[in-house]
Design a protein around this motif. Structure first.
Motif, PDB file in Angstrom:
ATOM      1  N   GLU A 169      66.762  -2.132  33.341  1.00 27.21           N
ATOM      2  CA  GLU A 169      66.209  -3.476  33.246  1.00 27.21           C
ATOM      3  C   GLU A 169      67.173  -4.508  33.829  1.00 27.21           C
ATOM      4  N   HIS A 170      68.459  -4.352  33.574  1.00 30.91           N
ATOM      5  CA  HIS A 170      69.445  -5.254  34.171  1.00 30.91           C
ATOM      6  C   HIS A 170      69.397  -5.150  35.690  1.00 30.91           C
ATOM      7  N   GLU A 173      66.431  -7.119  37.036  1.00 30.16           N
ATOM      8  CA  GLU A 173      66.700  -8.558  37.001  1.00 30.16           C
ATOM      9  C   GLU A 173      67.576  -8.967  38.178  1.00 30.16           C
ATOM     10  N   GLY A 177      66.441 -11.301  41.520  1.00 30.01           N
ATOM     11  CA  GLY A 177      67.184 -12.512  41.840  1.00 30.01           C
ATOM     12  C   GLY A 177      67.702 -12.507  43.268  1.00 30.01           C
ATOM     13  N   ARG A 218      58.498  -7.700  32.373  1.00 26.45           N
ATOM     14  CA  ARG A 218      59.470  -8.440  31.559  1.00 26.45           C
ATOM     15  C   ARG A 218      60.438  -9.231  32.427  1.00 26.45           C
ATOM     16  N   CYS A 219      60.746  -8.716  33.603  1.00 24.86           N
ATOM     17  CA  CYS A 219      61.789  -9.327  34.424  1.00 24.86           C
ATOM     18  C   CYS A 219      61.273 -10.269  35.507  1.00 24.86           C
ATOM     19  N   SER A 220      59.975 -10.164  35.848  1.00 26.11           N
ATOM     20  CA  SER A 220      59.508 -10.840  37.055  1.00 26.11           C
ATOM     21  C   SER A 220      58.982 -12.251  36.820  1.00 26.11           C
ATOM     22  N   GLU A 222      60.417 -14.880  35.997  1.00 30.00           N
ATOM     23  CA  GLU A 222      61.324 -15.894  36.549  1.00 30.00           C
ATOM     24  C   GLU A 222      61.272 -15.936  38.069  1.00 30.00           C
TER      25      GLU A 222
END
Length: 316
Positions: A169-170, A173, A177, A218-220, A222
């Motif tokens: 997951e990290h 992210e 970015g 969960r990560c997208s 942003e």
């Protein structure tokens, strides 16, 4: 934040062509992040002999002069790479061995960048390599740059390898970015390798898709501007990432990515580090989230022996 308060992108410099390639990549990345660049040269020919023997260092005026020249070249290359955009470049000439010096500076960095190879065959034999040693325990995201990157590669997507761990997951992210800053898409890959039976293949394939989708969801949020392509297939993760990297500008991996395999856990990042021709970013597990139901079930099924998936690719 100002340039003085924004955490820097730190790059290791030793005067080699590999290090200058790392400086070019780091300078452009720092520019995209609106961050300063901090070039670090360890002027000792230090060798880390382990916890019991410590670090052996040897320095003289020649080492200092060589370090100053390496840092001057790094500053010139960094400004040339980012012109006409302004870039704050700091330099440090330090005395510890390269690995210990860069680990210390990584504590206050948002990204640490090194070349895949450095100077000194003897040091590489004794130490392994600076990049390999740093990759085993990344203090912050670690980028390893294998060599000069052609300008045309800047239009290619970011490639991220995902497993069921929080490290995956990290990695997602970070990949999203970087893709957003670079104006490109992301290719997210979750691969399965298992030498056992073929029963329940459809169920486990569906679960793999669901885990991949949940992680990306969960990560997208942003990064709504980033297009994501998903791939779930049966293949060796390291081999496939090296293969797919021919059409990518960057690979991102969690430091404990295992490829969802029943085989003894091994470092995919170590294999990719030696095979990829594009920069590799390794993300350490900075925090742990509570695993989802599917993650718990997947890990339990792996321990009990999940089935072998068909060798044909299954795109998500």
């Amino acid at each position: 934040m100002t340039a003085l308060t924004t955490p820097p992108v730190v790059v290791g410099v030793d005067g080699s062509e590999s290090a200058l390639s790392a400086v070019r990549w780091a300078a452009r990345t720092a520019m995209l992040r609106h961050a300063p660049l901090h070039a670090v040269h360890a002027m000792s020919s230090g060798w880390d002999l382990g916890d019991h023997l410590g670090v052996f260092t040897l320095h003289n005026q020649g080492f200092r002069e060589a370090g100053e020249a390496a840092l001057a070249a790094a500053r010139e290359v960094a400004h040339a790479e980012t012109a006409p955009h302004p870039l704050t470049v700091r330099t440090s000439l330090v005395s510890p061995s390269p690995v210990s010096a860069l680990r210390r500076h990584a504590r206050h960095a948002q990204l640490l960048v090194v070349g895949a190879r450095g100077l000194g065959a003897f040091e590489r034999t004794l130490l392994g390599s600076v990049s390999g040693a740093l990759a085993r325990r990344p203090r912050c995201p670690l980028a390893v740059v294998p060599g000069p990157q052609p300008p045309r590669s800047r239009q290619l997507p970011v490639l991220v390898g995902i497993d069921a761990s929080s490290g995956g997951e990290h990695a997602v992210e970070f990949a999203l970015g970087e893709a957003s800053r670079r104006g490109v898409g992301v290719v997210a890959i979750s691969l399965w390798t298992d030498p056992h039976a073929v029963t329940r293949a459809n169920e486990l394939t569906a679960r793999a898709h669901r885990l991949l989708t949940e992680t990306l969801t969960r990560c997208s949020e942003e990064f709504p501007d980033v297009d994501v392509t998903q791939l779930v297939a049966h293949d060796d993760l390291a081999h496939r990432l090296v293969q797919e990297s021919a059409s990518a500008q960057l690979i991102v991996l969690g430091s404990h990515t295992s490829g969802l395999t029943l085989a003894p856990r091994r470092s995919v990042s170590s294999t990719v580090l030696h095979g990829a021709k594009v920069p590799l970013v390794i993300i350490g597990q900075r925090s742990r989230r509570k695993p989802s139901h599917d993650q718990k079930t997947l890990r339990r099924d792996q321990r009990s022996g999940p089935p072998h998936l068909p060798t044909s690719e299954i795109s998500g």
